[in-house]
Design an enzyme around this catalytic site. Structure first.
Site, PDB file in Angstrom:
ATOM      1  N   THR A 183       0.829  -1.209   0.000  1.00  0.00           N
ATOM      2  CA  THR A 183       0.000   0.000   0.000  1.00  0.00           C
ATOM      3  C   THR A 183       0.868   1.266   0.000  1.00  0.00           C
ATOM      4  OG1 THR A 183      -1.780  -1.108   1.102  1.00  0.00           O
ATOM      5  CG2 THR A 183      -1.582   1.228   1.569  1.00  0.00           C
ATOM      6  N   ARG A 211     -13.908  -7.561  -0.599  1.00  0.00           N
ATOM      7  CA  ARG A 211     -13.233  -7.251   0.677  1.00  0.00           C
ATOM      8  C   ARG A 211     -12.696  -5.818   0.655  1.00  0.00           C
ATOM      9  NH1 ARG A 211      -7.907  -5.374   2.273  1.00  0.00           N
ATOM     10  NH2 ARG A 211      -7.540  -6.055   4.402  1.00  0.00           N
ATOM     11  N   GLY A 213     -10.352  -3.056   2.907  1.00  0.00           N
ATOM     12  CA  GLY A 213      -9.379  -3.002   3.997  1.00  0.00           C
ATOM     13  C   GLY A 213      -9.501  -1.744   4.831  1.00  0.00           C
ATOM     14  N   ASP A 214      -8.457  -1.446   5.567  1.00  0.00           N
ATOM     15  CA  ASP A 214      -8.452  -0.288   6.469  1.00  0.00           C
ATOM     16  C   ASP A 214      -8.172   1.024   5.743  1.00  0.00           C
ATOM     17  OD1 ASP A 214      -5.824  -1.357   5.982  1.00  0.00           O
ATOM     18  OD2 ASP A 214      -5.068   0.096   7.439  1.00  0.00           O
ATOM     19  N   THR A 234      -0.195   1.184   6.859  1.00  0.00           N
ATOM     20  CA  THR A 234      -0.039   0.033   5.971  1.00  0.00           C
ATOM     21  C   THR A 234       0.156  -1.211   6.822  1.00  0.00           C
ATOM     22  OG1 THR A 234       1.333  -1.040   4.304  1.00  0.00           O
ATOM     23  CG2 THR A 234       2.444   0.561   5.717  1.00  0.00           C
ATOM     24  N   GLY A 235      -0.489  -2.273   6.435  1.00  0.00           N
ATOM     25  CA  GLY A 235      -0.358  -3.503   7.214  1.00  0.00           C
ATOM     26  C   GLY A 235      -1.593  -4.355   7.062  1.00  0.00           C
ATOM     27  N   GLY A 237      -4.880  -5.081   7.258  1.00  0.00           N
ATOM     28  CA  GLY A 237      -5.982  -4.156   7.450  1.00  0.00           C
ATOM     29  C   GLY A 237      -7.024  -4.586   8.464  1.00  0.00           C
TER      30      GLY A 237
END
Ligand code: ASP
Length: 317
Positions: A183, A211, A213-214, A234-235, A237
């Site tokens: 990301t 889906r 994500g965050d 980033t990671g 999510g």
């Protein structure tokens, strides 16, 4: 003295020196520097943090090395679905897009949604239609395609793995590239002390249809408030959403008076670690302080500021 500052990331995860050839490492560093320069130029000319964040992210989205825009990862259905968000810390306005396809620069679409839709988030075909209405550039599927991401997907498409599934057992047999996040994000404070944050992503390789994500969730992967900070995460999510990471950091500063550094470290290195959430973030405050904080092996990252700082890095210090 002016304190304008720009920080960027291009994803965090298991990024070890042994995983990148010197040529690829040089390309990543160059990509980060170009994005930093694009955003910083705007800050230097007394432009807004919002425009600087957008410019830096557009640069990373257009670079196929990073998992956003061109070069986005493939979903379980073998397509690219992108998420992005931008937030203006001055007005607390925000715009976000989820699961959009064929929009060349999802971060610009997020800004258009913020400024012109009357809403905060649009998804899927509705987001694409709005992009068309606003005259944004669309691109065919081939534009987003890269062999590298496609091969990543082919390796795991018949499994239930998805890219950010970091549990040690689940990583067995997976290629190295699967152990990192890609990301992109930017945070900035401009010469008027206004803060902005933005994040853009293709999400996770082999993620389920639909889906989200965050990254596009304000308060989770992206948040900006002039009173506290600008954050882009980033990671993995799912963890970042449940921990409401970006807003948690802002709250620790607002309600408990923590410094930017202490708030970031508490959330990333203690809270997230306890939950099992791997990743990192970039942060700035109105004084031009910044933090590039991660609990993984590395994070593509960079920072450039009026105080003369100009750094790009990949691995753990
Ligand atoms: N946080 C992003 C997501 O979960 C992925 C990433 O950071 O690479 O979609």
């Amino acid at each position: 003295m002016s304190t304008f500052t720009l920080a960027i990331h291009g994803g965090a995860g298991t990024i070890l020196k042994s995983m990148l050839t010197p040529e690829l490492e040089a390309k990543y560093l160059q990509g980060l520097q170009e994005a930093l320069d694009a955003g910083y130029q705007i800050l230097e000319q007394e432009g807004t943090a919002l425009n600087a964040v957008e410019a830096a992210i557009v640069c990373l989205e257009n670079n196929e090395l990073f998992n956003a825009g061109r070069g986005s990862v493939f979903t379980k259905k073998g397509i690219n679905e992108m998420d992005a968000a931008i937030m203006d810390g001055n007005t607390l306005d925000g715009g976000a897009v989820a699961g959009v396809r064929n929009v060349k620069n999802p971060i610009t679409l997020s800004k258009e949604i913020m400024l012109h839709s009357g809403h905060v988030m649009l998804s899927g075909n509705g987001a694409k239609e709005f992009a068309l209405n606003r005259g944004l550039e669309l691109a065919p599927d081939e534009y987003f395609f890269t062999n590298y991401r496609y091969d990543q997907w082919i390796e795991i498409r018949d499994s239930d793995f998805y890219q950010l599934d970091h549990k040690e057992d689940n990583l067995k047999g997976m290629p190295h590239e699967e152990k990192k996040f890609g990301t992109v994000g930017a945070v900035a404070v401009d010469c008027n002390g206004h803060i902005a944050a933005g994040t853009s992503t293709g999400g996770m390789t082999n993620k389920r249809y639909g889906r989200i994500g965050d990254s596009p969730i304000l308060g989770a992967g992206t948040y900006a408030n002039d009173a506290t900070c600008g954050i882009s995460c980033t990671g993995h999510g799912e963890y970042f959403m449940r921990a409401v990471v970006a807003y948690d950091i802002s709250c620790l500063m607002e309600y408990k008076g923590l410094s930017l550094h202490d708030a970031c470290h508490h959330v990333v290195k203690e809270k997230l670690v306890k939950m099992g959430g791997e990743g990192g973030l970039i942060a700035v405050d109105k004084f031009g302080n910044y933090d590039l904080c991660y609990n993984s092996q590395g994070m593509y990252r960079g920072v450039k500021s009026a105080k003369g700082i100009n750094q790009v890095a990949i691995y753990k210090d």
